[in-house]
Scaffold this motif. Structure first.
Motif, PDB file in Angstrom:
ATOM      1  N   GLY A   1     -15.755  -2.327  11.530  1.00 31.75           N
ATOM      2  CA  GLY A   1     -15.260  -3.528  12.193  1.00 31.75           C
ATOM      3  C   GLY A   1     -13.766  -3.597  12.379  1.00 31.75           C
ATOM      4  O   GLY A   1     -13.192  -4.682  12.521  1.00 31.75           O
ATOM      5  N   TYR A   2     -13.110  -2.438  12.406  1.00 33.79           N
ATOM      6  CA  TYR A   2     -11.661  -2.410  12.588  1.00 33.79           C
ATOM      7  C   TYR A   2     -11.265  -2.140  14.040  1.00 33.79           C
ATOM      8  O   TYR A   2     -10.098  -1.879  14.330  1.00 33.79           O
ATOM      9  CB  TYR A   2     -11.034  -1.337  11.691  1.00 33.79           C
TER      10      TYR A   2
ATOM     11  N   VAL B   1     -10.450  -3.847  16.547  1.00 33.80           N
ATOM     12  CA  VAL B   1      -9.973  -5.114  17.123  1.00 33.80           C
ATOM     13  C   VAL B   1      -8.914  -4.878  18.200  1.00 33.80           C
ATOM     14  O   VAL B   1      -8.588  -5.794  18.955  1.00 33.80           O
ATOM     15  CB  VAL B   1      -9.420  -6.046  16.029  1.00 33.80           C
TER      16      VAL B   1
ATOM     17  N   ASP C   1      -3.934  -8.772  17.279  1.00 36.98           N
ATOM     18  CA  ASP C   1      -4.973  -8.043  17.995  1.00 36.98           C
ATOM     19  C   ASP C   1      -5.095  -8.567  19.425  1.00 36.98           C
ATOM     20  O   ASP C   1      -4.355  -9.460  19.855  1.00 36.98           O
ATOM     21  CB  ASP C   1      -6.306  -8.111  17.248  1.00 36.98           C
TER      22      ASP C   1
ATOM     23  N   TYR D   1      -2.332 -10.666  11.780  1.00 39.67           N
ATOM     24  CA  TYR D   1      -2.729  -9.985  10.552  1.00 39.67           C
ATOM     25  C   TYR D   1      -1.497  -9.681   9.709  1.00 39.67           C
ATOM     26  O   TYR D   1      -0.406  -9.448  10.230  1.00 39.67           O
ATOM     27  CB  TYR D   1      -3.428  -8.654  10.867  1.00 39.67           C
TER      28      TYR D   1
ATOM     29  N   ILE E   1     -12.902  -4.559   3.614  1.00 41.96           N
ATOM     30  CA  ILE E   1     -13.454  -5.044   4.885  1.00 41.96           C
ATOM     31  C   ILE E   1     -13.413  -6.576   4.977  1.00 41.96           C
ATOM     32  O   ILE E   1     -12.950  -7.121   5.988  1.00 41.96           O
ATOM     33  CB  ILE E   1     -14.874  -4.493   5.122  1.00 41.96           C
ATOM     34  N   PRO E   2     -13.865  -7.322   3.956  1.00 41.69           N
ATOM     35  CA  PRO E   2     -13.711  -8.785   4.041  1.00 41.69           C
ATOM     36  C   PRO E   2     -12.258  -9.252   4.071  1.00 41.69           C
ATOM     37  O   PRO E   2     -11.947 -10.261   4.705  1.00 41.69           O
ATOM     38  CB  PRO E   2     -14.415  -9.281   2.765  1.00 41.69           C
TER      39      PRO E   2
ATOM     40  N   ARG F   1     -11.582  -8.692   7.798  1.00 45.62           N
ATOM     41  CA  ARG F   1     -12.400  -9.500   8.711  1.00 45.62           C
ATOM     42  C   ARG F   1     -12.183 -10.997   8.521  1.00 45.62           C
ATOM     43  O   ARG F   1     -12.046 -11.753   9.495  1.00 45.62           O
ATOM     44  CB  ARG F   1     -13.865  -9.144   8.470  1.00 45.62           C
ATOM     45  N   ASP F   2     -12.150 -11.435   7.269  1.00 42.43           N
ATOM     46  CA  ASP F   2     -12.136 -12.877   6.987  1.00 42.43           C
ATOM     47  C   ASP F   2     -10.744 -13.441   6.716  1.00 42.43           C
ATOM     48  O   ASP F   2     -10.529 -14.640   6.887  1.00 42.43           O
ATOM     49  CB  ASP F   2     -13.035 -13.171   5.784  1.00 42.43           C
TER      50      ASP F   2
ATOM     51  N   LYS G   1      -7.704 -11.527   7.551  1.00 42.87           N
ATOM     52  CA  LYS G   1      -6.702 -10.889   8.406  1.00 42.87           C
ATOM     53  C   LYS G   1      -5.614 -10.182   7.585  1.00 42.87           C
ATOM     54  O   LYS G   1      -4.420 -10.278   7.865  1.00 42.87           O
ATOM     55  CB  LYS G   1      -6.065 -11.927   9.345  1.00 42.87           C
TER      56      LYS G   1
END
Length: 489
Positions: free
Chosen positions: A62-63, A65, A77, A83, A417-418, A421-422, A424
């Motif tokens: 999921g990177y 962006v 992004d 981020y 990852i979180p 994703r969650d 930034k």
């Protein structure tokens, strides 16, 4: 002032004027317009012409962006989300992205129309940068410039062999010194070596932070140089207080050169200009630097060395070019290095790294007291490792063991990852099969950025202690991907 050049009136043979472009670009050479015109092809272009496997990795986790802008410690992004960058290009952006002083320095070189890379001449900027670097390295008197950290390591290997007349090269387990053949021969992770052998036959490995093993390896007096990272990047491994001094003494005893690889740890990363400055009495025969010296714009590396070593290499006029690199002293790279050192001094960047690092380490250590999955917190300055380990409670232990069975080190992806994703927050795992998340933020981060880091890590780690939870659901998905990849391979 606008800096542009007119595009050629005719395209090269076999290429149409608008070949590959999905939208017309103004006749002025506008790279921003070119990038914008082809932004939607970002991953397709890389899959077709570059590393398709890396594109697959980014999409899987999921990177994908599509980062379009960077400033200081921040990235944006394609949707405009901001981020916090704790990766900083693997330590390259020590002064942050697109620092105005760096941009001004580079533009001044272009505006100045310097006589760059004449080759049968010498560069004023190279002399100035060498002078500035050596001011931080008492006892070292000469500099060799290269294009990267790996190329600098290659130079240091050649210099060590020329100076000592020995062939042996020694490095530590878990080390990372680059991916070219000489530097790869000193890589402590076999995954990087597989398929590329044979490597240098005289490169050997010893355990990190083990003076007895180092003594045994040096006794044969056949080792030209011992290369060591004062703090290892793969895992953020910090030696005991007496190790580097003891290693230096053993090298002196057996006639081996002591080489400090400060490619990642140097230029303020650890809250001192060099990481060796944390340890008393360390005076290497060579120091290797790169990454942050570039300011994030133009690649540059350097070997800082004793004069007698340098003179063994360049010992006669007919050997004045016995080692070199075509682009190594180009004016843009030298200007980037000069500007970077000036920014670090004028804006007290190293002092900020020490202060913010002390705050974050204290916060993480306090945080760790309440979380059984956190095994250790270690680091110096803004080189910080958060290590995770097997929990004690039955439910968490079962979930941990399942992930470890599939792929050692996979748990760290449940944190990184979180975070991305969650919250930034962009960060990294500290090595293949490693259980440590590494923080390498720009050294210019603020207290507000520290708040962002602490809040984000606390939330994600707390969620990891709930089973079932979104984190462990992610773990199940990643485990399935890993099993499929193993079966297809």
């Amino acid at each position: 002032m606008t800096h542009s050049s007119t595009a050629p009136a005719t395209a090269p043979r076999g290429v149409s004027q608008n070949d590959g472009a999905s939208a017309p670009v103004d006749s002025a050479y506008d790279l921003a317009a070119l990038v914008a015109a082809r932004e939607n092809e970002r991953f397709a272009l890389h899959s077709k012409y570059l590393n398709e496997m890396w594109v697959r990795v980014l999409k899987t986790i999921g990177y994908d962006v599509g980062f379009t802008r960077g400033l200081g410690p921040y990235l944006w992004d394609r949707k405009g989300d901001r981020y916090l960058d704790l990766l900083s290009g693997w330590g390259v952006f020590a002064v942050g992205r697109n620092h105005p002083a760096l941009r001004e320095a580079l533009l001044s070189v272009l505006d100045g129309e310097f006589a760059n890379l004449v080759q049968l001449d010498v560069s004023v900027l190279a002399g100035v940068l060498a002078e500035k670097l050596l001011a931080y390295a008492p006892g070292l008197e000469k500099v060799f410039f290269a294009n990267s950290g790996a190329e600098s390591v290659e130079a240091a290997i050649k210099f060590a062999r020329a100076a000592t007349g020995r062939a042996g090269i020694l490095h530590c387990a878990h080390s990372f010194h680059g991916l070219t053949y000489g530097s790869l021969s000193m890589n402590g992770d076999e995954i990087f070596k597989k398929g590329f052998g044979p490597l240098l036959p005289n490169a050997r490995e010893v355990p990190f932070d083990d003076l007895a093993a180092l003594d045994a390896a040096l006794k044969g007096r056949d080792v030209a140089a011992f290369f060591v990272e004062p703090i290892q990047g793969k895992g953020v491994n910090i030696p005991s207080d007496g190790y580097l001094a003891g290693a230096q003494a053993l090298c002196r005893k057996y006639g081996t050169l002591f080489v400090a690889d400060e490619i990642q740890t140097g230029l303020g990363r650890t809250g001192r200009f060099f990481a060796i400055d944390h340890f008393d009495g360390i005076e290497p025969d060579m120091i290797v630097v790169a990454k942050a010296l570039s300011g994030g714009h133009v690649p540059v590396g350097a070997v800082l060395t004793r004069k007698w070593i340098f003179d063994k290499v360049f010992d006669r006029m007919d050997r004045a070019v016995v080692h070199g690199s075509t682009f190594s002293k180009n004016d843009l790279a030298m200007a980037a290095g000069v500007a970077t050192l000036d920014v670090m001094k004028n804006e007290r960047v190293v002092e900020n790294a020490a202060a913010k690092g002390e705050r974050l380490l204290a916060s993480f250590r306090k945080m760790a007291e309440g979380y059984e999955l956190v095994a250790d917190i270690r680091g110096k300055g803004l080189m910080i490792g958060v290590e995770f380990g097997p929990p004690q409670s039955f439910k968490l232990k079962a979930a941990w063991n399942l992930l470890e069975t599939v792929n050692s080190g996979l748990f760290c992806q449940l944190i990184s990852i979180p975070l991305f994703r969650d919250h930034k927050v962009l960060t990294q795992v500290a090595g293949h099969g490693n259980h440590t998340i590494k923080l390498l933020p720009p050294l210019t981060i603020s207290d507000a950025d520290c708040d962002w880091i602490e809040t984000s890590f606390d939330a994600v780690i707390a969620d990891a202690h709930k089973a079932p939870s979104a984190v462990w659901s992610l773990g199940k998905t990643l485990a399935e991907h890993a099993i499929k990849a193993r079966m297809s391979g």
